[in-house]
Design an enzyme around this catalytic site. Sequence first.
Site, PDB file in Angstrom:
ATOM      1  N   ARG A  37       0.782  -1.167   0.070  1.00  0.00           N
ATOM      2  CA  ARG A  37       0.069  -0.189   0.010  1.00  0.00           C
ATOM      3  C   ARG A  37       0.884   1.317  -0.030  1.00  0.00           C
ATOM      4  NH1 ARG A  37      -4.062  -1.456   4.330  1.00  0.00           N
ATOM      5  NH2 ARG A  37      -5.028  -3.222   3.118  1.00  0.00           N
ATOM      6  N   ARG A  41      -3.810   6.399   0.896  1.00  0.00           N
ATOM      7  CA  ARG A  41      -4.340   7.612   1.146  1.00  0.00           C
ATOM      8  C   ARG A  41      -3.617   8.385   2.434  1.00  0.00           C
ATOM      9  NH1 ARG A  41      -9.735   5.182   3.486  1.00  0.00           N
ATOM     10  NH2 ARG A  41      -8.429   3.263   3.739  1.00  0.00           N
ATOM     11  N   ARG A  50      -7.446  10.979  -6.190  1.00  0.00           N
ATOM     12  CA  ARG A  50      -8.533  10.141  -6.116  1.00  0.00           C
ATOM     13  C   ARG A  50      -9.940  10.836  -5.733  1.00  0.00           C
ATOM     14  NH1 ARG A  50     -10.994   7.149  -5.955  1.00  0.00           N
ATOM     15  NH2 ARG A  50     -11.449   6.089  -3.893  1.00  0.00           N
ATOM     16  N   ASP A  86      -6.617  -3.368  -7.404  1.00  0.00           N
ATOM     17  CA  ASP A  86      -7.211  -3.927  -6.080  1.00  0.00           C
ATOM     18  C   ASP A  86      -7.417  -5.563  -6.471  1.00  0.00           C
ATOM     19  OD1 ASP A  86      -9.912  -4.627  -4.471  1.00  0.00           O
ATOM     20  OD2 ASP A  86      -8.877  -3.017  -3.708  1.00  0.00           O
ATOM     21  N   TYR A 164     -14.380 -12.961   0.287  1.00  0.00           N
ATOM     22  CA  TYR A 164     -15.118 -11.773   0.136  1.00  0.00           C
ATOM     23  C   TYR A 164     -16.234 -12.098  -0.634  1.00  0.00           C
ATOM     24  CZ  TYR A 164     -11.222  -8.259   1.357  1.00  0.00           C
ATOM     25  OH  TYR A 164     -10.533  -7.399   2.089  1.00  0.00           O
TER      26      TYR A 164
END
Length: 367
Positions: A37, A41, A50, A86, A164
Amino acid sequence: TCSLLCSPKGFPKLKNDTFLRAARGEETEHTPVWCMRQAGRYLPEFRETRASQDFFATCRSPKLCCELTLQPLRRFPLDAAIIFSDILVVPQALGMEVVMVPGKGPTFTEPLKEVEDLLKLRQKVDVTAELGYVFQAITLTRHSLEGKVPLIGFSGAPWTLMSYMIEGGGSTTMAKAKSWLYRHPEASHRLLRLLADVIIDYLVGQVAAGAQALQLFESHAGHLGPELFQDFALPYIRDIAQAVKSKLKEEALPLVPMIIFAKDAHYALRDLAHAGYEVVGLDWTIRPQEARAQIGKDVTLQGNLDPCALYAPKEKIGELVKKMLEGFGTQRYIANLGHGLYPDMNPEHVGAFVEAVHAHSRHINKH
């Protein structure tokens, strides 16, 4: 001059191959470092890029993926880039709808509930048609990197994706997905096989597009115990490495190093060491010496600083890095965190981590 500067696909010549050399077990002057990552963010420029876009729309824009992948490299002397994407693009390719819900994370509008729901999934996936946008992002980024560092491609592993698809999002227990393993073992294997076949084509396609290494994320390994892992995760992890390599050979593509990162799966390290991957990634819950003892000398290790260590003052980060390097040794080792960077982390502390790895590993190598 192109013949000198460009590789067969017209890609720029690689200037820093430290990460690839460490992955293959060759000697390096310093320990290479990158962060899971690292495009995230915690970077104000990431949030800015973004801001106006839906998350998965961003994933489908090669130009934005390229920009986000390059951002951390403008700030830090990292030894590898990892394509911004992703793991849930694979379930999307199978026909499932996933949306990013603010404050909640990725959410499936219609998760798999019954075995019959498997029939709704695409049984044959043309990865170029469904995931070509990732391939385009990789090719564009590989050119835009200008040979600065290698580019890593990745995928989620079958069990993690299956969990998921059944849970419909994140879960603390994975009880719905695990109940399938106990109640519907045959259907679970059907789903895992379908996922593995798509992942194999997807990873080979990433190399064809320009990826120079591949990482498989078994992020939910910690929810399985040794038996379930042995039955429902490991066979597919092994198979993916084997099939990807034989397809790369068949298609005369580069045999790139492969990394398996099975979070919280200490119980399986010995098996993972023999699963066909050049590198085994580790989370922060295992001592370097123990991991090395279990995995042996023929596989490169990657990891495993606790991401929360980056909240410490910069000097402390340096001390922790030095200790980590002494534990792993500077060779056959790629420094990383034991999981991804968190959104509230200070970019300067990330820089301190990267610089400490370079400085301390060079010092240890000299002495």
